[in-house]
Motif scaffolding. Structure first.
Motif, PDB file in Angstrom:
ATOM      1  N   ASN A  73      -3.097  -0.050   4.785  1.00  7.05           N
ATOM      2  CA  ASN A  73      -3.695   0.496   6.007  1.00  7.05           C
ATOM      3  C   ASN A  73      -3.171   1.911   6.220  1.00  7.05           C
ATOM      4  OD1 ASN A  73      -1.224   0.342   7.522  1.00  7.05           O
ATOM      5  ND2 ASN A  73      -1.624  -1.823   7.911  1.00  7.05           N
ATOM      6  N   GLU A  74      -3.388   2.461   7.385  1.00  4.86           N
ATOM      7  CA  GLU A  74      -3.056   3.860   7.659  1.00  4.86           C
ATOM      8  C   GLU A  74      -1.570   4.170   7.520  1.00  4.86           C
ATOM      9  OE1 GLU A  74      -4.691   1.842   9.760  1.00  4.86           O
ATOM     10  OE2 GLU A  74      -6.699   2.688  10.020  1.00  4.86           O
ATOM     11  N   THR A  75      -0.704   3.171   7.766  1.00  2.00           N
ATOM     12  CA  THR A  75       0.734   3.440   7.797  1.00  2.00           C
ATOM     13  C   THR A  75       1.566   2.607   6.832  1.00  2.00           C
ATOM     14  OG1 THR A  75       1.060   1.811   9.560  1.00  2.00           O
ATOM     15  CG2 THR A  75       0.649   4.096  10.249  1.00  2.00           C
ATOM     16  N   THR A  76       0.946   1.582   6.222  1.00  3.00           N
ATOM     17  CA  THR A  76       1.736   0.627   5.453  1.00  3.00           C
ATOM     18  C   THR A  76       0.994   0.134   4.224  1.00  3.00           C
ATOM     19  OG1 THR A  76       2.684  -0.151   7.538  1.00  3.00           O
ATOM     20  CG2 THR A  76       3.010  -1.561   5.631  1.00  3.00           C
ATOM     21  N   VAL A  77       1.756  -0.108   3.159  1.00  4.11           N
ATOM     22  CA  VAL A  77       1.263  -0.835   1.987  1.00  4.11           C
ATOM     23  C   VAL A  77       2.175  -2.045   1.827  1.00  4.11           C
ATOM     24  CG1 VAL A  77       0.882  -0.809  -0.506  1.00  4.11           C
ATOM     25  CG2 VAL A  77       0.449   1.274   0.847  1.00  4.11           C
ATOM     26  N   THR A  78       1.591  -3.241   1.938  1.00 11.27           N
ATOM     27  CA  THR A  78       2.359  -4.474   1.782  1.00 11.27           C
ATOM     28  C   THR A  78       1.840  -5.202   0.556  1.00 11.27           C
ATOM     29  OG1 THR A  78       2.642  -4.656   4.177  1.00 11.27           O
ATOM     30  CG2 THR A  78       3.051  -6.641   2.868  1.00 11.27           C
ATOM     31  N   ILE A  79       2.761  -5.509  -0.351  1.00 14.65           N
ATOM     32  CA  ILE A  79       2.409  -6.235  -1.571  1.00 14.65           C
ATOM     33  C   ILE A  79       3.124  -7.574  -1.547  1.00 14.65           C
ATOM     34  CG2 ILE A  79       2.607  -6.270  -4.093  1.00 14.65           C
ATOM     35  CD1 ILE A  79       2.536  -3.163  -3.941  1.00 14.65           C
ATOM     36  N   LEU A  80       2.348  -8.647  -1.643  1.00 17.93           N
ATOM     37  CA  LEU A  80       2.887  -9.996  -1.756  1.00 17.93           C
ATOM     38  C   LEU A  80       2.658 -10.439  -3.192  1.00 17.93           C
ATOM     39  CD1 LEU A  80       1.349 -11.487   1.519  1.00 17.93           C
ATOM     40  CD2 LEU A  80       3.583 -10.415   1.220  1.00 17.93           C
ATOM     41  N   ALA A  81       3.747 -10.658  -3.920  1.00 22.47           N
ATOM     42  CA  ALA A  81       3.641 -11.013  -5.337  1.00 22.47           C
ATOM     43  C   ALA A  81       4.450 -12.269  -5.629  1.00 22.47           C
ATOM     44  CB  ALA A  81       4.158  -9.862  -6.202  1.00 22.47           C
ATOM     45  N   GLU A  82       3.962 -13.058  -6.563  1.00 25.52           N
ATOM     46  CA  GLU A  82       4.705 -14.252  -6.969  1.00 25.52           C
ATOM     47  C   GLU A  82       6.016 -13.862  -7.648  1.00 25.52           C
ATOM     48  OE1 GLU A  82       5.641 -18.156  -7.222  1.00 25.52           O
ATOM     49  OE2 GLU A  82       3.869 -17.357  -6.223  1.00 25.52           O
ATOM     50  N   ARG A  83       5.948 -12.823  -8.496  1.00 24.57           N
ATOM     51  CA  ARG A  83       7.128 -12.330  -9.202  1.00 24.57           C
ATOM     52  C   ARG A  83       7.083 -10.804  -9.180  1.00 24.57           C
ATOM     53  NH1 ARG A  83       4.458 -15.915 -11.790  1.00 24.57           N
ATOM     54  NH2 ARG A  83       5.335 -17.945 -12.215  1.00 24.57           N
ATOM     55  N   ALA A  84       8.252 -10.177  -9.080  1.00 24.51           N
ATOM     56  CA  ALA A  84       8.343  -8.718  -9.116  1.00 24.51           C
ATOM     57  C   ALA A  84       9.749  -8.327  -9.549  1.00 24.51           C
ATOM     58  CB  ALA A  84       8.025  -8.122  -7.749  1.00 24.51           C
TER      59      ALA A  84
END
Length: 142
Positions: A73-84
């Protein structure tokens, strides 16, 4: 200072990154997606690949993810990953130890444990391949 967006990379077991960044490039299912501050709202699925984190107009950090979901979005990048895992030469020994632990569970009597160990092994092998490549390139250049 440049305008930034807040990046969070989260797995079921840990917050891998939570910091302001200039730009993020994620491996979207339909191709690479670059996210800058004030990006329009997007939710997308992600493939296994690299999250490139930019500051000072260059990639400062790479994280390999094993698929997931990104909300931009305009202020945030959220990544939900099983593994990282961060692609970092300093992590190599720890990752190799994790890989050996998962390899030892691949023939476990409980099929669920064995399947999970195989998935984790595959992912860590890909991360270690990238780290090995970085080490080779660094030696070649210097």
């Amino acid at each position: 200072m440049s305008e930034t967006t807040n990046l969070e990379v989260v797995t079921p077991s840990a917050i891998i990154v939570s910091e302001p960044v200039e730009m993020v490039v994620v491996p979207g299912s339909g191709g690479q997606i670059g996210a800058l501050p004030r990006h329009s709202k997007v939710i997308t699925t992600l493939e296994r690949g690299f999250v490139d984190i930019f500051n000072d107009n260059k990639i400062l950090t790479q994280i390999m993810i094993d698929g997931g979901i990104a909300e931009i979005n305009e202020t945030t990048v959220t990544i939900l990953a099983e593994r990282a895992e961060k692609i970092d030469k300093a992590n190599k020994q720890v990752l190799e130890e994790k890989l050996q632990n998962f390899k030892s569970l691949e023939n476990h009597n409980d099929q669920n444990i064995a399947d999970l160990a195989i998935k984790n092994s595959s992912f860590l092998e890909a991360v270690l391949d990238k780290i090995g490549w970085l080490i080779s390139v660094t030696r070649f250049l210097f």
